[in-house]
Design a protein around this motif. Structure first.
Motif, PDB file in Angstrom:
ATOM      1  N   ARG A   1       2.079   9.118  -1.486  1.00  0.00           N
ATOM      2  CA  ARG A   1       2.473   8.492  -2.751  1.00  0.00           C
ATOM      3  C   ARG A   1       2.523   6.972  -2.612  1.00  0.00           C
ATOM      4  O   ARG A   1       2.070   6.230  -3.496  1.00  0.00           O
ATOM      5  CB  ARG A   1       3.841   9.025  -3.191  1.00  0.00           C
ATOM      6  CG  ARG A   1       4.243   8.645  -4.612  1.00  0.00           C
ATOM      7  CD  ARG A   1       5.708   8.914  -4.856  1.00  0.00           C
ATOM      8  NE  ARG A   1       6.541   8.060  -4.024  1.00  0.00           N
ATOM      9  CZ  ARG A   1       6.796   6.782  -4.297  1.00  0.00           C
ATOM     10  NH1 ARG A   1       6.281   6.209  -5.367  1.00  0.00           N
ATOM     11  NH2 ARG A   1       7.559   6.066  -3.495  1.00  0.00           N
ATOM     12  N   LEU A   2       3.061   6.500  -1.490  1.00  0.00           N
ATOM     13  CA  LEU A   2       3.129   5.054  -1.247  1.00  0.00           C
ATOM     14  C   LEU A   2       1.732   4.435  -1.213  1.00  0.00           C
ATOM     15  O   LEU A   2       1.509   3.341  -1.751  1.00  0.00           O
ATOM     16  CB  LEU A   2       3.847   4.780   0.073  1.00  0.00           C
ATOM     17  CG  LEU A   2       5.349   5.077   0.117  1.00  0.00           C
ATOM     18  CD1 LEU A   2       5.871   4.968   1.545  1.00  0.00           C
ATOM     19  CD2 LEU A   2       6.114   4.128  -0.797  1.00  0.00           C
TER      20      LEU A   2
ATOM     21  N   ARG B   1      -0.375   2.000  -4.024  1.00  0.00           N
ATOM     22  CA  ARG B   1      -0.649   0.713  -3.393  1.00  0.00           C
ATOM     23  C   ARG B   1       0.608  -0.020  -2.949  1.00  0.00           C
ATOM     24  O   ARG B   1       0.604  -1.237  -2.775  1.00  0.00           O
ATOM     25  CB  ARG B   1      -1.457  -0.199  -4.333  1.00  0.00           C
ATOM     26  CG  ARG B   1      -2.713   0.417  -4.898  1.00  0.00           C
ATOM     27  CD  ARG B   1      -3.694   0.807  -3.837  1.00  0.00           C
ATOM     28  NE  ARG B   1      -4.307  -0.349  -3.193  1.00  0.00           N
ATOM     29  CZ  ARG B   1      -5.182  -0.271  -2.200  1.00  0.00           C
ATOM     30  NH1 ARG B   1      -5.525   0.905  -1.715  1.00  0.00           N
ATOM     31  NH2 ARG B   1      -5.697  -1.358  -1.677  1.00  0.00           N
ATOM     32  N   GLU B   2       1.705   0.722  -2.750  1.00  0.00           N
ATOM     33  CA  GLU B   2       2.881   0.089  -2.157  1.00  0.00           C
ATOM     34  C   GLU B   2       2.631  -0.209  -0.689  1.00  0.00           C
ATOM     35  O   GLU B   2       3.216  -1.134  -0.128  1.00  0.00           O
ATOM     36  CB  GLU B   2       4.107   0.993  -2.318  1.00  0.00           C
ATOM     37  CG  GLU B   2       4.557   1.172  -3.764  1.00  0.00           C
ATOM     38  CD  GLU B   2       5.787   2.057  -3.863  1.00  0.00           C
ATOM     39  OE1 GLU B   2       6.715   1.869  -3.051  1.00  0.00           O
ATOM     40  OE2 GLU B   2       5.816   2.942  -4.743  1.00  0.00           O
ATOM     41  N   GLU B   3       1.797   0.604  -0.074  1.00  0.00           N
ATOM     42  CA  GLU B   3       1.352   0.375   1.295  1.00  0.00           C
ATOM     43  C   GLU B   3      -0.143   0.653   1.359  1.00  0.00           C
ATOM     44  O   GLU B   3      -0.655   1.500   0.618  1.00  0.00           O
ATOM     45  CB  GLU B   3       2.087   1.281   2.291  1.00  0.00           C
ATOM     46  CG  GLU B   3       3.571   0.996   2.433  1.00  0.00           C
ATOM     47  CD  GLU B   3       3.864  -0.349   3.084  1.00  0.00           C
ATOM     48  OE1 GLU B   3       2.933  -0.928   3.696  1.00  0.00           O
ATOM     49  OE2 GLU B   3       5.001  -0.820   2.973  1.00  0.00           O
TER      50      GLU B   3
ATOM     51  N   LYS C   1       7.556   4.131   6.825  1.00  0.00           N
ATOM     52  CA  LYS C   1       8.452   3.880   5.695  1.00  0.00           C
ATOM     53  C   LYS C   1       8.895   5.200   5.067  1.00  0.00           C
ATOM     54  O   LYS C   1      10.072   5.380   4.714  1.00  0.00           O
ATOM     55  CB  LYS C   1       7.762   3.010   4.645  1.00  0.00           C
ATOM     56  CG  LYS C   1       8.645   2.722   3.431  1.00  0.00           C
ATOM     57  CD  LYS C   1       7.931   1.904   2.374  1.00  0.00           C
ATOM     58  CE  LYS C   1       7.828   0.454   2.771  1.00  0.00           C
ATOM     59  NZ  LYS C   1       7.329  -0.394   1.644  1.00  0.00           N
ATOM     60  N   ALA C   2       7.954   6.131   4.924  1.00  0.00           N
ATOM     61  CA  ALA C   2       8.295   7.435   4.355  1.00  0.00           C
ATOM     62  C   ALA C   2       9.302   8.164   5.233  1.00  0.00           C
ATOM     63  O   ALA C   2      10.244   8.800   4.737  1.00  0.00           O
ATOM     64  CB  ALA C   2       7.027   8.275   4.188  1.00  0.00           C
TER      65      ALA C   2
ATOM     66  N   VAL D   1      -2.042  14.059  -4.557  1.00  0.00           N
ATOM     67  CA  VAL D   1      -1.371  13.136  -5.476  1.00  0.00           C
ATOM     68  C   VAL D   1      -2.351  12.667  -6.548  1.00  0.00           C
ATOM     69  O   VAL D   1      -2.028  12.614  -7.741  1.00  0.00           O
ATOM     70  CB  VAL D   1      -0.794  11.924  -4.708  1.00  0.00           C
ATOM     71  CG1 VAL D   1      -0.250  10.883  -5.682  1.00  0.00           C
ATOM     72  CG2 VAL D   1       0.312  12.374  -3.764  1.00  0.00           C
ATOM     73  N   ALA D   2      -3.561  12.335  -6.126  1.00  0.00           N
ATOM     74  CA  ALA D   2      -4.568  11.862  -7.076  1.00  0.00           C
ATOM     75  C   ALA D   2      -4.896  12.936  -8.106  1.00  0.00           C
ATOM     76  O   ALA D   2      -5.032  12.648  -9.301  1.00  0.00           O
ATOM     77  CB  ALA D   2      -5.831  11.438  -6.328  1.00  0.00           C
TER      78      ALA D   2
END
Length: 367
Positions: free
Chosen positions: A16-17, A21-23, A32-33, A60-61
């Motif tokens: 998801r991140l 584009r958060e990562e 991070k997750a 997710v996509a």
């Protein structure tokens, strides 16, 4: 929570991140997750692999995009094919998510090219009317430092072209996801993929083969997109950035003359040179647009700054007479008024995609 379930949750969160584009890097996304989901420390070996995260990105996509994703993948592969044909002299190979199908929001198109001359590739892109940026990255692996040259090319989709020596064309890099030689596709192989997986695009793939044919609307878009990051003196341009200004000017011109494509293009493109050479943006714009606009549009862009002097009353008599003698003088002054009015910080403007679609419609309906 079982270890397997925890691992799957971390993989989903990392996906998801990356999707949003958060990562952009797998390692940063998974760590991070893990911090968000796991209450204790996790050993690196307990974290999901890059392959597991990539599979979750796919999920997710699908969840967020549905059928639109398959359409976008086909469009991206078709654009990759067009680019590879332009770069055919450099043995281009498509790599990455557009080849494998694991695209996510913001994915670019990655192509490897093989040449000892960065300038030759630059010249090819310039001849095709494709604005680009050259980036050199230093990477240290196994104690050895290497410099990689990348071309970032803007357009309907973003491209990253990585340059390798010609002698390495048969030695694909190792994938950070699979640990195996990276999947790659030549022009012929990509044509087969499109024919098999996107049969509805087959005729477009054939059209893309025609040499020297460049979609002028993509050229416009590629010149306009960088303007979003160019900000001018707020005393004179309080509307935020040059792209916002250009869209405002277009909207005002469209309200006055909705079917005059040449005028509308001048309104939209008059400042594209600011993304190339701010010191002489008019000349830069005309050079970049050479061959992609009519003589009338070029004339309007060439004289839009002089028209501001006419509005100010600072134009000399000779300049004024020269402009007034043109049959397009009224159009020029309309452009100047829209240019001056298009500086409202709170004005609503259309998206660039909408503007390009509108102009395509004019070409389709009126030629």
């Amino acid at each position: 929570m079982s270890q397997d379930k925890l691992r799957r949750r971390i993989a989903w969160e990392a996906a998801r991140l990356m999707y949003f584009r958060e990562e952009t890097e797998y390692y940063r996304a998974k760590t991070k997750a893990a911090r968000r989901i796991s209450r204790g420390d996790m050993r690196p070996g307990d974290l999901p692999t890059n392959r597991e995260i990539r599979e979750q990105i796919e999920a997710v996509a699908r969840a967020f995009e549905g059928e639109r994703r398959a359409i976008r993948l086909g469009e991206m592969r078709l654009e990759a094919l067009r680019m590879m044909r332009i770069l055919k002299d450099y043995q281009p190979h498509l790599v990455g998510s557009v080849l494998t199908g694991h695209i996510r929001r913001g994915s670019d198109i990655d192509i490897h090219v093989f040449s000892n001359s960065v300038e030759a590739i630059r010249s090819t892109l310039e001849e095709a009317g494709l604005p680009h940026e050259v980036v050199r990255k230093r990477v240290v692996k196994h104690g050895e430092e290497k410099t990689f040259v990348h071309f970032h090319v803007s357009g309907q989709f973003e491209f990253e072209l990585t340059v390798y020596p010609p002698e390495t064309v048969n030695r694909p890099p190792v994938s950070s996801i699979t640990g195996r030689p990276m999947e790659r596709a030549t022009i012929a192989e990509l044509e087969k993929i499109i024919a098999k997986e996107h049969p509805n695009l087959g005729h477009q793939a054939v059209d893309a083969e025609e040499p020297g044919v460049v979609d002028r609307f993509q050229v416009y878009e590629s010149l306009l997109l960088p303007l979003e990051h160019i900000h001018e003196n707020r005393k004179y341009h309080p509307e935020s950035d040059v792209l916002t200004h250009s869209l405002q000017v277009f909207s005002l011109a469209r309200a006055e003359s909705p079917y005059d494509e040449e005028l509308l293009l001048a309104a939209l493109l008059h400042d594209v040179g600011k993304g190339i050479d701010p010191k002489d943006h008019v000349a830069a714009a005309l050079e970049a647009l050479d061959g992609f606009i009519t003589d009338r549009t070029a004339w309007l862009i060439a004289h839009h700054m002089e028209a501001q002097q006419v509005l100010d009353g600072t134009a000399g008599q000779r300049m004024r007479r020269r402009l007034e003698n043109s049959e397009d003088y009224e159009s020029l002054m309309l452009l100047a008024k829209c240019d001056r009015a298009g500086r409202c910080p709170k004005a609503l403007v259309p998206e660039l995609d909408e503007v390009i679609d509108y102009l395509r419609g004019l070409e389709r309906d009126y030629g």
